[in-house]
Scaffold this motif. Structure first.
Motif, PDB file in Angstrom:
ATOM      1  N   GLY A   1      -3.726  -1.822   1.602  1.00  0.00           N
ATOM      2  CA  GLY A   1      -4.031  -0.893   0.522  1.00  0.00           C
ATOM      3  C   GLY A   1      -3.099   0.291   0.406  1.00  0.00           C
ATOM      4  O   GLY A   1      -3.312   1.143  -0.462  1.00  0.00           O
ATOM      5  N   LYS A   2      -2.045   0.400   1.219  1.00  0.00           N
ATOM      6  CA  LYS A   2      -1.139   1.544   1.150  1.00  0.00           C
ATOM      7  C   LYS A   2      -0.278   1.480  -0.099  1.00  0.00           C
ATOM      8  O   LYS A   2       0.068   0.405  -0.592  1.00  0.00           O
ATOM      9  N   TYR A   3       0.096   2.677  -0.614  1.00  0.00           N
ATOM     10  CA  TYR A   3       0.988   2.790  -1.748  1.00  0.00           C
ATOM     11  C   TYR A   3       2.396   3.074  -1.226  1.00  0.00           C
ATOM     12  O   TYR A   3       2.613   4.063  -0.511  1.00  0.00           O
ATOM     13  N   LEU A   4       3.356   2.231  -1.579  1.00  0.00           N
ATOM     14  CA  LEU A   4       4.720   2.353  -1.068  1.00  0.00           C
ATOM     15  C   LEU A   4       5.707   2.085  -2.201  1.00  0.00           C
ATOM     16  O   LEU A   4       5.440   1.326  -3.140  1.00  0.00           O
ATOM     17  N   ARG A   5       6.867   2.689  -2.087  1.00  0.00           N
ATOM     18  CA  ARG A   5       7.860   2.622  -3.155  1.00  0.00           C
ATOM     19  C   ARG A   5       8.874   1.503  -2.919  1.00  0.00           C
ATOM     20  O   ARG A   5       9.268   1.229  -1.794  1.00  0.00           O
ATOM     21  N   GLY A   6       9.328   0.891  -4.038  1.00  0.00           N
ATOM     22  CA  GLY A   6      10.484   0.020  -4.068  1.00  0.00           C
ATOM     23  C   GLY A   6      10.287  -1.355  -3.463  1.00  0.00           C
ATOM     24  O   GLY A   6       9.282  -1.656  -2.815  1.00  0.00           O
ATOM     25  N   ARG A   7      11.341  -2.226  -3.666  1.00  0.00           N
ATOM     26  CA  ARG A   7      11.365  -3.557  -3.081  1.00  0.00           C
ATOM     27  C   ARG A   7      12.692  -3.847  -2.383  1.00  0.00           C
ATOM     28  O   ARG A   7      12.890  -4.937  -1.858  1.00  0.00           O
TER      29      ARG A   7
END
Length: 565
Positions: A57-63
Motif C-alpha cells: 500500500g505504499k505510495y512511491l514515485r516512478g518506474r
C-alpha cells in the motif's frame, strides 16, 4: 525508452503481444490498500508520477531503475503497482503493463465511475459490503475528521445529497476543464472525486478520508479553512459554492454553471440611507461676529456666552433620506436570530428561546426594514423582497457573533417543518404568478397547446403515453387538477440540515469560544428508504425526523416539491 515515455500509457491501451502474464497477482493484499491518502511519494514527497504498491500500500514515485518504486520492488520483492492518476497496472522491475480482469475492483476503488443508467437509479441503491464485512449504504458514508474538519465534512455531505449537483459530478470526469482558475479547479476536482467515492458501491472500506479536498481547500483559502481550526459552516458554504461555480466554468451570468442553476434565486433590495443635503460654511463676517461675542475684559461674560455663539439657523446641516432599489441574485439567505435573554430563570439556568421559522423569515416579507452597517461604517435600513426562489434553497441561521473578547453563539431553537414548508407569501414576483388551468380551459386547448403545457412542466411522458386524443385530454385534466397546483406552489421539503453542538458549559458564560469548543453534525435524507440519517464525522446513525427540529440548526437546505423526481 525512458520511464517518462512509458508512463504515457493510458487505461484501456492494449499491451504488446510480447508482454507476459504477471505471475505475482496473488501477492496483492487489498486490505492494505487505501486510495484516500494524499497522492505523494512516501520517500521524496513529490506528487507527480506516483504509484501505489498493491502488496503493502505504499505510495512511491516512478518506474525507472533508480526510482523509489523500482528500488522498493527489488528490495522488498513487491512487484505489482498501479498508477494513481492513470489507473494502469505495472510489474516492476520488469516494467510491463498488466491487463487482467481480476484487477477491475481495484480500478473501481481507485477511480469510481458511473453510467447514466446507474445515476438514474442511484437513490434506490441497496447496501454494499466492504472488504472487512461491514455493511454501508452508498451515499451515506462517514468522512473522517482530520482535526476540526467536521465543518468541512458536513458541508460536503449536504452538497453531495443535492440531486442535480450530485448527478453532475458523478457523470462528469473532469468538471473543471473549462475554468482558468487553477485553485478553483483543484477544489472542484477534489470535491468531484470525493462525491464519487461517497456514492461508490465498490469501496474497500466503509469510510472516506478527505485528504485531497482538505489540502485543496486550505491552499485555495490561504489556510482560512483547513486542519486545526474550526470554521463557520455558513461562511464555508458561501465560499465553497463560489469555488465550485468558478471551477465548473461559471461566469457572472445567471445559470452559467450547475451551481447557479441549482441554488440561485432573485430578490429586490430597497435601501434607505440618511445623507447630508446642504452644508453651509460660516462667512467671514459671521466669524468676525463670533469672535466679538465676548470681551476678554468683560467680567460679566459667562461660560455659555463665550462657548455658545449665536449661529444662524441657515448654517445648520439638513438631512434627507435617500432611497435606492436594486435587483440582485443570491445563493443562500441569512436569517437573523433574536438576541438571547440576559437573565436566568428562577433556578439559575439559562433560558433558551424558541422561535418558529416564520418569525425569522419576516426579514424577507417585503415589508420589514432591518438595520445594516456597510463596511465603511454607514448605517442603512434595508428591505428585502423575494422575486424568485431556486429549486434548492439554502437558509443560514446567523448564530455566531464576535465581540471584543470572544465569539458568542446564539442558542435559539428555530422550529421548522420537515415537509411542506410554504414560502408563497414571501415571494412577490414582478409578473403575475402562473396558475393551473381549469378543466374547461384545458378542454378548449388545441393539441399543440396541451403538449406545450406538458413539456413546460417536464411531463412529456403524459403526451407520449396517450394513444388517442381523448386519453391525452383526460390525462392532462387530471394532471392540471391534482399535480400542477402543487408544482406551481412555492412548497419545499427539507433535504439536509447542519447543526452545531456546544458543550453545556461552553458559549453560555462568554468565557470561551463556542465555535472552537463545539462540533458539527448533519442530517441527510435517503429517498429510497425514506429514512433520515445523522452523520457525525465517520459515524452514521438513523434518526427520527422529529428529532431534527430539536437541534440547534445552523444551515438548512430545502428542496422544492416540483424538483423532486
Amino acid at each position: 525508452m525512458t520511464a517518462t515515455n512509458k508512463d504515457d500509457l493510458i487505461p484501456g491501451q492494449q499491451r504488446s503481444e510480447s508482454s507476459p502474464d504477471c505471475p505475482y497477482l496473488d501477492t496483492i493484499n487489498r486490505s492494505l490498500l487505501d486510495f484516500d491518502l494524499e497522492r505523494a511519494c512516501s520517500v521524496t514527497l513529490t506528487k507527480g508520477n506516483v504509484y501505489a504498491c498493491l502488496v503493502c500500500g505504499k505510495y512511491l514515485r516512478g518506474r525507472g531503475p533508480q526510482t523509489p518504486a523500482c528500488i522498493h520492488a527489488v528490495e522488498d520483492s513487491h512487484y505489482v503497482f498501479v498508477h494513481l492518476e492513470k489507473g494502469t497496472f505495472h510489474c516492476l522491475p520488469d516494467d510491463y503493463v498488466i491487463h487482467d480482469s481480476s484487477l477491475n475492483d481495484i480500478r473501481a476503488a481507485l477511480h469510481p465511475s458511473f453510467s447514466t443508467e446507474q445515476v438514474k437509479h442511484i437513490d434506490s441503491t441497496e447496501s454494499s459490503q466492504d472488504l472487512f464485512g461491514r455493511q454501508y449504504l452508498p451515499g451515506f458514508i462517514g468522512i473522517s475528521n482530520l482535526n476540526k474538519t467536521d465543518g468541512i465534512n458536513c458541508v460536503v455531505q449536504t452538497l453531495a445529497h443535492v440531486p442535480p449537483l450530485r448527478d453532475y459530478f458523478l457523470l462528469s470526469q473532469s468538471p473543471s476543464s473549462s475554468s482558468s482558475n487553477k485553485l478553483a479547479n483543484q477544489v472542484t476536482e477534489a470535491f468531484a472525486q470525493l462525491v464519487r467515492k461517497l456514492w461508490s458501491r465498490g469501496r474497500f472500506k466503509s469510510t472516506v478520508d478527505p485528504h485531497d479536498l482538505i489540502h485543496a481547500i486550505s491552499v485555495a483559502s490561504h489556510k482560512k479553512y483547513g486542519v486545526g481550526a474550526q470554521c463557520e459552516a455558513g461562511e464555508l458554504m458561501t465560499w465553497m459554492l463560489h469555488q465550485l461555480h468558478v471551477g465548473t466554468g461559471g461566469t457572472h451570468k445567471p445559470k452559467s454553471s450547475i451551481i447557479y442553476k441549482t441554488f440561485q434565486g432573485k430578490l429586490r433590495v430597497t435601501t434607505k440611507e440618511k445623507k447630508r443635503k446642504v452644508v453651509h460654511e460660516l462667512h467671514q463676517q459671521d466669524v468676525a461676529d463670533f469672535e466679538n461675542t465676548w470681551d476678554d475684559n468683560d467680567d460679566d461674560a459667562t461660560i455659555d456666552d463665550m462657548t455658545s455663539p449665536a449661529i444662524p439657523e441657515s448654517s445648520l446641516p439638513e438631512y434627507i433620506i435617500q432611497e435606492s432599489v436594486t435587483n440582485t441574485h443570491f445563493l443562500q439567505l441569512t436569517l437573523d436570530l433574536p438576541d438571547k435573554p440576559l437573565f436566568r430563570d428562577g433556578d439559575g439556568g439559562l433560558v433558551i428561546p424558541q422561535e418558529p421559522l416564520a418569525a425569522v423569515l419576516k426579514k424577507f416579507d417585503g415589508l420589514t426594514f432591518s438595520d445594516a452597517i456597510t463596511r465603511s461604517g454607514v448605517s442603512q435600513r434595508k428591505q428585502y423582497r423575494l422575486l424568485q426562489l431556486p429549486n434548492y434553497l439554502i437558509l443560514c441561521l446567523a448564530r455566531f457573533k464576535k465581540n471584543s473578547y470572544t465569539r458568542v453563539k446564539n442558542p435559539t431553537i428555530v422550529a421548522f417543518p420537515v415537509k411542506n414548508l410554504d414560502l408563497g407569501e414571501y415571494v412577490k414576483p414582478d409578473k403575475e404568478r402562473e396558475t393551473a388551468p381549469a378543466k374547461e380551459q384545458v378542454e378548449q386547448m388545441s393539441m399543440k397547446q396541451i403538449k406545450e403545457l406538458l413539456i413546460r412542466h417536464d411531463r412529456k411522458d403524459i403526451a407520449d403515453a396517450a394513444v388517442e386524443k381523448k386519453d391525452l385530454l383526460q390525462a392532462t385534466v387530471d394532471f392540471c387538477t391534482t399535480s400542477l397546483p402543487t408544482l406551481l406552489a412555492d412548497k419545499y421539503d427539507l433535504l439536509a440540515n447542519i447543526t452545531h453542538v456546544s458543550p453545556a458549559d461552553v458559549g453560555r458564560e462568554g468565557t470561551r469560544d463556542a465555535l472552537e469548543e463545539g462540533y458539527y453534525k448533519c442530517h441527510v435524507h435517503d429517498r429510497g428508504s425514506k429514512q433520515w440519517f445523522e452523520i457525525h464525522d465517520d459515524v452514521v446513525t438513523e434518526i427520527m425526523p422529529q428529532q431534527i427540529g430539536l437541534s440547534e440548526s445552523y444551515l438548512l437546505i430545502f428542496e422544492r416539491k416540483s424538483a423532486q423526481k
